[in-house]
Scaffold this motif. Structure first.
Motif, PDB file in Angstrom:
ATOM      1  N   LEU A  31       0.870  -1.177   0.000  1.00  0.00           N
ATOM      2  CA  LEU A  31       0.000   0.000   0.000  1.00  0.00           C
ATOM      3  C   LEU A  31       0.901   1.219   0.000  1.00  0.00           C
ATOM      4  N   LEU A  32       0.842   2.050  -1.046  1.00  0.00           N
ATOM      5  CA  LEU A  32       1.832   3.106  -1.246  1.00  0.00           C
ATOM      6  C   LEU A  32       1.595   4.320  -0.358  1.00  0.00           C
ATOM      7  N   ILE A  33       0.371   4.718  -0.148  1.00  0.00           N
ATOM      8  CA  ILE A  33       0.032   5.813   0.769  1.00  0.00           C
ATOM      9  C   ILE A  33      -1.209   5.415   1.543  1.00  0.00           C
ATOM     10  N   LYS A  34      -1.518   6.147   2.609  1.00  0.00           N
ATOM     11  CA  LYS A  34      -2.679   5.789   3.412  1.00  0.00           C
ATOM     12  C   LYS A  34      -3.949   5.939   2.588  1.00  0.00           C
ATOM     13  N   PRO A  35      -4.972   5.153   2.877  1.00  0.00           N
ATOM     14  CA  PRO A  35      -6.228   5.221   2.108  1.00  0.00           C
ATOM     15  C   PRO A  35      -6.879   6.605   2.208  1.00  0.00           C
ATOM     16  N   ASN A  36      -7.512   6.975   1.141  1.00  0.00           N
ATOM     17  CA  ASN A  36      -8.298   8.221   1.119  1.00  0.00           C
ATOM     18  C   ASN A  36      -9.766   7.841   1.291  1.00  0.00           C
ATOM     19  N   ILE A  37     -10.419   8.380   2.318  1.00  0.00           N
ATOM     20  CA  ILE A  37     -11.812   8.040   2.618  1.00  0.00           C
ATOM     21  C   ILE A  37     -12.708   9.231   2.276  1.00  0.00           C
ATOM     22  N   THR A  38     -13.713   8.973   1.498  1.00  0.00           N
ATOM     23  CA  THR A  38     -14.713   9.998   1.215  1.00  0.00           C
ATOM     24  C   THR A  38     -16.098   9.383   1.359  1.00  0.00           C
ATOM     25  N   THR A  39     -17.091  10.197   1.701  1.00  0.00           N
ATOM     26  CA  THR A  39     -18.444   9.670   1.932  1.00  0.00           C
ATOM     27  C   THR A  39     -19.486  10.576   1.301  1.00  0.00           C
ATOM     28  N   ARG A  40     -20.650  10.006   1.035  1.00  0.00           N
ATOM     29  CA  ARG A  40     -21.835  10.752   0.629  1.00  0.00           C
ATOM     30  C   ARG A  40     -23.025  10.196   1.409  1.00  0.00           C
ATOM     31  N   GLY A  41     -23.713  11.067   2.133  1.00  0.00           N
ATOM     32  CA  GLY A  41     -24.907  10.643   2.866  1.00  0.00           C
ATOM     33  C   GLY A  41     -24.613   9.839   4.118  1.00  0.00           C
ATOM     34  N   PHE A  42     -23.331   9.746   4.519  1.00  0.00           N
ATOM     35  CA  PHE A  42     -22.951   9.008   5.724  1.00  0.00           C
ATOM     36  C   PHE A  42     -22.547   9.994   6.822  1.00  0.00           C
ATOM     37  N   VAL A  43     -21.426  10.644   6.657  1.00  0.00           N
ATOM     38  CA  VAL A  43     -21.010  11.709   7.573  1.00  0.00           C
ATOM     39  C   VAL A  43     -20.295  12.773   6.743  1.00  0.00           C
ATOM     40  N   LEU A  44     -20.190  13.994   7.301  1.00  0.00           N
ATOM     41  CA  LEU A  44     -19.368  15.022   6.690  1.00  0.00           C
ATOM     42  C   LEU A  44     -17.920  14.783   7.116  1.00  0.00           C
TER      43      LEU A  44
END
Length: 558
Positions: A479-492
């Protein structure tokens, strides 16, 4: 038509256990007759679905046998499915009364569907095929040009009522009682009768009573009158127009379906005075007591004209304090909350609202109540009976009504969609099950949206979606860099940094563990992330968003 060496089958592909998407199929040997092809508008839980139509697999499999589609009347639950049916099955000809044909033609033009075999029929028309002879009987409903349809088959006569009521003082023509009674006296083997108001006692109010009430309201009010009703209720529109003309009010029409209905009524001579209609700009020069606004939105539809007027978002009209809004309709089951929301918004704007009640008869149903259903049964005197066009509680009540009118209880059949009846020289009995069910229309896609997609949409609407974007080197399995987390309708994301950090760390742990122990597989890694993140997120938040891993394969350092 004396060939009795085979049977006639009857099956509903829609319209049983529901109010809508009516379609009834009659088969004898190598011929099929279809009555109606409607739609149901989806309940709120069918997210993103525009219409619900019939599964027409049986018709596709027997396409060469189809002799025609016969239309009882022009309401959406009887003609709304025709554009979709024509895209799936070859229908050689469609028969209907003038108003029905005009409405169908308009639908097909809207969807750019070329079809040139629309045939106008009237009460005197008889359509004959090798095995069937089809007659039409004028009946009263809330739209002009309604038929009951009589099918003469080698195994007896079938009487299909269509939607009807018995109104002795209607706005349009009265039902042809004489012809109904004549068919009954000649012998009807199977009556198929609508059940919409089977739970309602008595006799339905005449459309004339609504005419009198609306006349009183329009004549006695000194401000603008805004009337919302079903655009398809052309007789209601007709007497609103006539009442406004008598009271020197001009009419402004808002809503595409209402504009279509008034144009068809003018073209067919149901309305004769075009001068009563004006546009919004012309209305600006008139006094408020000289204006009536006729609009769509009686069911609280969010995009309909009345909803936009109530929200203050309509581009051509703003509410005034002395406006009177009349709902000349009853809420369809399931729409009461939407209607109430619009009514509340209207009251907040300070206008007066009148709805249908025992004190103000501004609407009457176009469907037969119990006493009218009994009258139909007495006139037809069927040997066998199948209730249609209703929820199961309505069909069951109609069964009791038929039994009280001397139909043998053993000869009454309550069926589900797809359950056939066989009619032969021995009588009527249950036949084999035929494929039937709901097909969802989503935009231009027909049948591509199934239960799995609907389930995902419900999950997203309730718990949202969480996307994990990963950069993985497939050669080094790192895993080259830490995961990028994005959401819609879950949390800001910006307001829940601690939670997002926890999910990032957990995702990193899942990916590193997987890559250290397994041969790299794009699909397996995605599945493992979903499998482990779901319970982890549910434990943290009590919610279960859809997890969508996005893996970017990068051969090198980032």
């Amino acid at each position: 038509m004396n060939n009795k060496d085979s049977f006639t089958s009857v099956v509903a592909l829609g319209g049983l256990g529901e109010i809508g998407k009516n379609m009834y199929v009659f088969t004898h040997k190598d011929e099929i007759i279809i009555i109606d092809a409607g739609v149901i508008f989806p309940e709120s839980d069918l997210l993103g679905v525009d219409y619900v139509i019939q599964d027409v697999t049986y018709l596709k499999q027997n396409e060469s046998k189809i002799k025609g589609l016969f239309i009882t009347h022009g309401h959406e639950d009887h003609i709304g499915g025709i554009p979709f049916l024509l895209q799936a099955v070859n229908i050689p000809v469609i028969y209907g009364a003038r108003t029905s044909i005009d409405l169908i033609r308009n639908k097909l033009e809207d969807r750019n569907i070329g079809y040139n075999n629309l045939v106008e029929v009237n009460e005197d028309s008889i359509i004959k095929t090798k095995h069937f002879s089809v007659e039409f009987i004028s009946i009263t409903h809330s739209i002009p040009d309604c038929f009951s349809i009589v099918l003469h088959t080698p195994n007896g006569t079938i009487f299909h009522t269509g939607d009807f009521k018995f109104d002795l003082t209607p706005i349009g023509p009265v039902a042809n009682f004489q012809k109904i009674a004549k068919i009954g006296s000649e012998g009807v083997k199977l009556l198929i009768s609508e059940s919409t108001n089977a739970l309602v006692e008595g006799f339905s109010k005449s459309e004339n009573s609504v005419d009198e009430m609306l006349n009183s309201i329009i004549n006695g009010y000194t401000g603008r009158v805004i009337i919302a009703t079903f655009a398809s209720n052309i007789y209601r529109v007709k007497h609103i127009v006539e009442t406004c003309r008598k009271n020197n009010r001009k009419i402004v029409v808002f809503g595409r379906s209402m504009e279509t209905a008034t144009n068809i009524a003018l073209n067919n001579g149901l309305l004769t005075d075009k001068s009563v209609f004006i546009d919004a700009n012309q209305a600006k020069s008139l006094k408020n007591y000289e204006i009536c606004i006729l609009c769509t939105g009686s069911q609280g539809e969010p995009l309909a004209a009345l909803s936009r007027i109530a929200n203050g978002t309509h581009k051509q009209i703003q509410l005034l304090p002395d406006d009177l809004v009349v709902f000349s309709s009853n809420p369809i089951p399931g729409n009461a909350a939407s209607v109430n929301r619009v009514i509340n918004k209207l009251y907040l704007k300070g206008v007066r609202v009148i709805t249908n009640s025992e004190f103000s008869d501004v609407h009457t149903s176009g469907h037969a109540k119990q006493d009218e259903l009994k009258l139909m049964l007495r006139l037809i005197k069927p040997e066998y009976f199948m209730p249609m066009h209703g929820e199961y509680r309505m069909l069951k009540e109609h069964e009791e009504i038929a039994s009280s009118c001397d139909v043998n209880p053993k000869n009454i059949y309550i069926c589900n969609n797809g359950e056939s009846l066989i009619m032969d020289d021995k009588g009527v009995h249950r036949g084999p099950k035929i494929q039937a069910g709901d097909v969802y229309v989503d935009g231009s896609r027909i049948g591509e949206v199934g239960s799995v997609v609907i389930k995902d949409r419900k999950l997203m609407s309730r718990d949202g979606i969480l996307i994990t974007i990963l950069n993985v080197n497939p050669l080094t399995r790192k895993l080259l860099i830490k995961p990028n987390i994005t959401t819609r309708g879950f949390v800001l994301v910006n307001e829940n940094t601690e939670l997002i950090q926890q999910i990032e760390n957990k995702t990193t742990e899942i990916v590193n563990n997987f890559l250290s122990k397994n041969t790299y597989s794009y699909t397996d890694l995605k599945n493992q992330i979903i499998l482990e993140l779901h319970p982890y997120i549910t434990g943290l938040t009590g919610r279960r968003p859809i997890v969508l891993p996005v893996i970017m394969e990068v051969r090198g350092n980032v």
